[in-house]
Design a protein around this motif. Structure first.
Motif, PDB file in Angstrom:
ATOM      1  N   THR A  96       0.895  -1.041  -0.312  1.00 43.46           N
ATOM      2  CA  THR A  96      -0.172   0.245   0.138  1.00 43.46           C
ATOM      3  C   THR A  96       0.889   1.265   0.009  1.00 43.46           C
ATOM      4  OG1 THR A  96      -0.019   0.033   2.364  1.00 43.46           O
ATOM      5  CG2 THR A  96      -1.873  -1.174   1.360  1.00 43.46           C
ATOM      6  N   PRO A  97       0.394   2.387  -0.588  1.00 40.68           N
ATOM      7  CA  PRO A  97       1.442   3.631  -0.538  1.00 40.68           C
ATOM      8  C   PRO A  97       1.708   3.907   0.729  1.00 40.68           C
ATOM      9  CG  PRO A  97      -0.918   3.896  -1.532  1.00 40.68           C
ATOM     10  CD  PRO A  97      -0.957   2.515  -1.278  1.00 40.68           C
ATOM     11  N   SER A  98       0.912   3.840   1.682  1.00 44.54           N
ATOM     12  CA  SER A  98       1.060   4.264   3.087  1.00 44.54           C
ATOM     13  C   SER A  98       1.997   3.246   3.686  1.00 44.54           C
ATOM     14  CB  SER A  98      -0.091   4.264   4.019  1.00 44.54           C
ATOM     15  OG  SER A  98      -0.923   2.960   3.938  1.00 44.54           O
ATOM     16  N   TYR A  99       2.248   2.280   3.539  1.00 40.71           N
ATOM     17  CA  TYR A  99       3.090   1.360   3.931  1.00 40.71           C
ATOM     18  C   TYR A  99       4.419   1.490   3.372  1.00 40.71           C
ATOM     19  CZ  TYR A  99       5.318  -2.638   6.297  1.00 40.71           C
ATOM     20  OH  TYR A  99       6.348  -3.219   7.241  1.00 40.71           O
ATOM     21  N   ALA A 100       4.608   1.709   1.787  1.00 41.76           N
ATOM     22  CA  ALA A 100       5.611   1.892   1.287  1.00 41.76           C
ATOM     23  C   ALA A 100       6.426   3.310   2.081  1.00 41.76           C
ATOM     24  CB  ALA A 100       5.501   2.398  -0.059  1.00 41.76           C
ATOM     25  N   LEU A 101       5.499   4.219   2.565  1.00 38.17           N
ATOM     26  CA  LEU A 101       6.370   5.315   3.211  1.00 38.17           C
ATOM     27  C   LEU A 101       6.545   5.026   4.230  1.00 38.17           C
ATOM     28  CD1 LEU A 101       6.317   8.330   2.041  1.00 38.17           C
ATOM     29  CD2 LEU A 101       4.123   8.848   3.285  1.00 38.17           C
ATOM     30  N   ALA A 102       5.880   4.032   5.185  1.00 37.16           N
ATOM     31  CA  ALA A 102       6.727   3.626   6.598  1.00 37.16           C
ATOM     32  C   ALA A 102       7.802   2.952   6.307  1.00 37.16           C
ATOM     33  CB  ALA A 102       5.370   2.615   6.924  1.00 37.16           C
ATOM     34  N   ILE A 103       7.977   1.937   5.234  1.00 37.53           N
ATOM     35  CA  ILE A 103       9.305   1.402   4.987  1.00 37.53           C
ATOM     36  C   ILE A 103      10.298   2.351   4.770  1.00 37.53           C
ATOM     37  CG2 ILE A 103      10.392  -0.070   3.203  1.00 37.53           C
ATOM     38  CD1 ILE A 103       7.661  -1.525   2.903  1.00 37.53           C
ATOM     39  N   ALA A 104       9.903   3.406   4.038  1.00 43.95           N
ATOM     40  CA  ALA A 104      11.038   4.679   3.727  1.00 43.95           C
ATOM     41  C   ALA A 104      11.413   5.100   4.846  1.00 43.95           C
ATOM     42  CB  ALA A 104      10.414   5.694   2.719  1.00 43.95           C
ATOM     43  N   GLU A 105      10.552   5.442   5.681  1.00 41.53           N
ATOM     44  CA  GLU A 105      10.771   6.080   7.082  1.00 41.53           C
ATOM     45  C   GLU A 105      11.760   5.344   7.962  1.00 41.53           C
ATOM     46  OE1 GLU A 105       8.289   8.714  10.293  1.00 41.53           O
ATOM     47  OE2 GLU A 105       7.635   6.543   9.780  1.00 41.53           O
ATOM     48  N   VAL A 106      11.516   3.992   8.167  1.00 42.01           N
ATOM     49  CA  VAL A 106      12.381   3.066   9.073  1.00 42.01           C
ATOM     50  C   VAL A 106      13.604   3.119   8.449  1.00 42.01           C
ATOM     51  CG1 VAL A 106      12.407   0.847   9.603  1.00 42.01           C
ATOM     52  CG2 VAL A 106      10.301   1.808   9.991  1.00 42.01           C
ATOM     53  N   ALA A 107      13.610   2.953   7.008  1.00 46.13           N
ATOM     54  CA  ALA A 107      15.030   3.098   6.366  1.00 46.13           C
ATOM     55  C   ALA A 107      15.914   3.992   6.728  1.00 46.13           C
ATOM     56  CB  ALA A 107      14.810   2.716   4.886  1.00 46.13           C
ATOM     57  N   GLU A 108      15.090   5.278   6.624  1.00 46.57           N
ATOM     58  CA  GLU A 108      15.952   6.608   7.001  1.00 46.57           C
ATOM     59  C   GLU A 108      16.263   6.580   8.480  1.00 46.57           C
ATOM     60  OE1 GLU A 108      13.101   9.405   5.886  1.00 46.57           O
ATOM     61  OE2 GLU A 108      13.346   8.915   3.392  1.00 46.57           O
ATOM     62  N   GLN A 109      15.557   6.017   9.489  1.00 43.73           N
ATOM     63  CA  GLN A 109      16.002   5.920  10.736  1.00 43.73           C
ATOM     64  C   GLN A 109      17.239   5.005  11.081  1.00 43.73           C
ATOM     65  OE1 GLN A 109      12.248   4.637  12.385  1.00 43.73           O
ATOM     66  NE2 GLN A 109      11.261   6.745  12.408  1.00 43.73           N
ATOM     67  N   GLN A 110      17.233   3.899  10.095  1.00 45.61           N
ATOM     68  CA  GLN A 110      18.273   3.167  10.185  1.00 45.61           C
ATOM     69  C   GLN A 110      19.536   3.539   9.296  1.00 45.61           C
ATOM     70  OE1 GLN A 110      16.199  -0.438   8.539  1.00 45.61           O
ATOM     71  NE2 GLN A 110      16.279  -1.435  10.628  1.00 45.61           N
ATOM     72  N   GLY A 111      19.369   4.578   8.818  1.00 45.22           N
ATOM     73  CA  GLY A 111      20.633   5.046   8.093  1.00 45.22           C
ATOM     74  C   GLY A 111      20.929   4.459   7.044  1.00 45.22           C
ATOM     75  N   VAL A 112      19.660   3.909   6.326  1.00 47.32           N
ATOM     76  CA  VAL A 112      19.736   3.097   5.022  1.00 47.32           C
ATOM     77  C   VAL A 112      19.222   4.091   3.912  1.00 47.32           C
ATOM     78  CG1 VAL A 112      18.987   1.163   3.699  1.00 47.32           C
ATOM     79  CG2 VAL A 112      19.677   0.827   6.127  1.00 47.32           C
ATOM     80  N   ASP A 113      19.685   4.111   2.773  1.00 47.34           N
ATOM     81  CA  ASP A 113      19.246   5.093   1.757  1.00 47.34           C
ATOM     82  C   ASP A 113      18.787   4.247   0.553  1.00 47.34           C
ATOM     83  OD1 ASP A 113      18.523   6.857  -0.247  1.00 47.34           O
ATOM     84  OD2 ASP A 113      20.512   7.893  -0.224  1.00 47.34           O
ATOM     85  N   LEU A 114      17.304   4.014   0.705  1.00 49.24           N
ATOM     86  CA  LEU A 114      16.793   2.895  -0.239  1.00 49.24           C
ATOM     87  C   LEU A 114      16.945   3.623  -1.732  1.00 49.24           C
ATOM     88  CD1 LEU A 114      13.698   1.438   1.627  1.00 49.24           C
ATOM     89  CD2 LEU A 114      15.865   0.394   1.029  1.00 49.24           C
ATOM     90  N   ARG A 115      17.040   4.965  -1.847  1.00 53.69           N
ATOM     91  CA  ARG A 115      17.245   5.506  -3.335  1.00 53.69           C
ATOM     92  C   ARG A 115      18.400   4.874  -3.775  1.00 53.69           C
ATOM     93  NH1 ARG A 115      17.490  11.718  -1.276  1.00 53.69           N
ATOM     94  NH2 ARG A 115      18.806  10.691  -0.016  1.00 53.69           N
ATOM     95  N   LYS A 116      19.352   4.347  -2.913  1.00 51.22           N
ATOM     96  CA  LYS A 116      20.521   3.740  -3.602  1.00 51.22           C
ATOM     97  C   LYS A 116      20.575   2.204  -3.937  1.00 51.22           C
ATOM     98  CE  LYS A 116      23.881   7.330  -2.049  1.00 51.22           C
ATOM     99  NZ  LYS A 116      24.285   7.758  -0.614  1.00 51.22           N
ATOM    100  N   SER A 117      19.355   1.718  -3.561  1.00 46.95           N
ATOM    101  CA  SER A 117      19.014   0.209  -3.660  1.00 46.95           C
ATOM    102  C   SER A 117      18.705   0.009  -5.165  1.00 46.95           C
ATOM    103  CB  SER A 117      17.876  -0.141  -2.852  1.00 46.95           C
ATOM    104  OG  SER A 117      16.657   0.209  -3.378  1.00 46.95           O
ATOM    105  N   LYS A 118      18.292  -1.316  -5.401  1.00 52.11           N
ATOM    106  CA  LYS A 118      18.013  -1.628  -6.709  1.00 52.11           C
ATOM    107  C   LYS A 118      16.484  -1.242  -7.015  1.00 52.11           C
ATOM    108  CE  LYS A 118      21.625  -4.896  -8.190  1.00 52.11           C
ATOM    109  NZ  LYS A 118      22.137  -5.636  -6.843  1.00 52.11           N
ATOM    110  N   LEU A 119      15.672  -0.917  -5.896  1.00 47.67           N
ATOM    111  CA  LEU A 119      14.130  -0.668  -6.323  1.00 47.67           C
ATOM    112  C   LEU A 119      14.115   0.341  -7.644  1.00 47.67           C
ATOM    113  CD1 LEU A 119      12.862  -0.158  -2.634  1.00 47.67           C
ATOM    114  CD2 LEU A 119      12.466  -2.125  -4.328  1.00 47.67           C
ATOM    115  N   ALA A 120      13.229  -0.062  -8.432  1.00 42.01           N
ATOM    116  CA  ALA A 120      13.246   0.681  -9.657  1.00 42.01           C
ATOM    117  C   ALA A 120      11.683   0.957  -9.954  1.00 42.01           C
ATOM    118  CB  ALA A 120      13.706   0.212 -10.799  1.00 42.01           C
TER     119      ALA A 120
END
Ligand SMILES: [Zn+2]
Length: 444
Positions: free
Chosen positions: A194-218
């Motif tokens: 769901t779009p809201s859960y996608a945003l929650a995943i992005a937020e948790v990644a940021e809190q963990q210091g993981v930049d998902l923009r650099k992942s393979k997600l396309a």
């Protein structure tokens, strides 16, 4: 159909099923009419609940002469499924079913839907077609964060990804920290959520210091709740992917009834399996192309549970203008909201997604919000709970609240109270987001 379809998928192929997705519209209409009449004959012969209605409408088993005659058929609504709980609307025996799904009703009995083997086969084809249109390809790793279980999202996306020839990670919702790790470690190229859960995943990644923009997600396929263009922008910016809107509902099939192509300019409704109409929600009269109204869908191939003119409650518009991708199937412009979610605030009709469009992307606030609706006298009163962006001083909260209220007033046209919350105070969804907390007294 499966064998031919799979052969066509390959490097350089633009469509999952070229013949069906680019069929000239006149041929598509002829195919729809033939399948509609087959559906009517099947429902008449095998579903007593429909037989009585078709007789009453003077249609019988002989079918319709043209597609426009579908307007002679009565509507089917969600309450019909509840009234015939669990299997009363089905057009086959229970032993012919391959699977059951159900949606939890907020009141009373759940809505039960069933599928034959053939229905599941068609569903997998349409979901694979949707994934391909979105940009997914055979061999991609598909991280499927839709909930598995009675909800159709998880298993629907799962079967489609398998049919496409992708590698499915059936992670379902929840355990968000682990989701981030799996996306990175496995190299997921496609995210379903769901779009809201996608945003929650992005937020948790940021809190963990993981930049998902650099992942393979396309590519992300996001659906199961209405969302705004502003939310699309936020999800794309934070996850570094192309966010594609996908639409479906369990009463009709599940995810994959319609999906955006890479042009992101409306969702192709798969017309070889469904007949789409837009009606005036007040009068039930069909509306011409381009006018906003309630989306009504008739299934053209479903065996276990045919749906004749199902009222989706979703408000949208459709267009048959050619799409740059070359697919000939009509496009459903993004769903504004559900009729059921519409609020009447001091006489103004409002959908939560209209408020979302104002909130998401505004400086100093985060894209996490809830609308709290109360009845004051005869009128609905709305308070917007919205989170401040991390690092914003609390001294600024009153000023931000005034600014948000001002923009909601000028862009949506309603007067609201705005309550600024600290980061993390609005509950995060792991599936469909709860955008409205309705404190109004329930009708009895
Ligand atoms: Zn297209």
């Amino acid at each position: 159909m499966g064998a031919i379809t799979m052969k066509e998928v390959g490097i350089g192929t633009r469509y999952f099923d070229t013949r069906l997705e680019t069929m000239p519209r006149e041929r598509l209409a002829a195919l729809q009419l033939a399948r509609l009449n087959a559906t009517l004959a099947h429902a008449y012969a095998n579903a007593p609940a429909y037989r009585a209605r078709l007789d009453a409408a003077g249609v019988g088993a002989e079918g319709l002469a043209e597609l426009g005659d579908v307007a002679r058929l009565p509507f089917t609504v969600k309450a019909d499924l509840r009234d015939h709980y669990p299997f009363g609307m089905f057009a086959c025996g229970v032993s012919e079913l391959a699977r059951l799904h159900a949606s939890s009703g907020t009141t009373g009995k759940p809505t039960v839907v069933g599928y034959t083997r053939g229905d599941l086969d068609n569903w997998a084809d349409l979901m694979a077609r949707s994934l391909f249109a979105a940009g997914a390809r055979p061999g991609d790793i598909v991280h499927n964060a839709y909930g598995y279980g009675l909800f159709t999202g998880g298993l629907g996306a799962h079967a489609g990804a398998e049919r496409l020839g992708a590698v499915v990670v059936p992670v379902s919702g929840g355990s968000t920290e682990r989701q981030v790790a799996l996306i990175v470690d496995f190299g997921a190229r496609v995210l379903c959520a769901t779009p809201s859960y996608a945003l929650a995943i992005a937020e948790v990644a940021e809190q963990q210091g993981v930049d998902l923009r650099k992942s393979k997600l396309a590519v992300g396929l996001f659906g199961a709740e209405p969302w705004s263009e502003a939310m699309r922008g936020a999800v794309e910016a934070r996850l570094g992917l192309k966010a594609i809107d996908i639409y479906g509902l369990s009463e009709i099939m599940g995810p994959g009834v319609a999906c955006e192509c890479e042009c992101q300019s409306g969702l192709h409704g798969w017309e070889d399996h469904f007949l789409f109409e837009v009606i005036d929600p007040e009068t039930g009269a069909p509306l011409p192309e381009g006018r906003a109204g309630e989306l009504v869908i008739t299934t053209l191939t479903k065996q276990a549970l045919p749906m004749l003119r199902y009222r989706t409650r979703d408000i949208t518009r459709i267009t048959t203008e050619p799409c740059a991708c070359g697919r000939t199937h009509l496009r459903i412009l993004r769903v504004t909201g559900r009729n059921d979610d519409m609020l009447i605030v001091r006489g103004v009709n409002v959908y939560p997604s209209q408020v979302e469009a104002v909130l998401v992307g505004r400086p100093r606030i985060a894209p996490h919000y809830q609308l709290v609706v109360e009845r004051r006298g005869a009128l609905d009163h709305v308070t917007i709970d919205v989170e401040a962006a991390p690092g914003v001083p609390e001294d600024d909260f009153p000023d931000i609240a005034r600014d948000v209220a001002h923009h909601v007033k000028s862009l949506v046209g309603i007067t609201v109270d705005v309550c600024l919350r600290r980061p993390g105070e609005i509950p995060r969804s792991q599936g469909k987001a709860v955008r409205v907390r309705d404190l109004r007294p329930k009708a009895t």
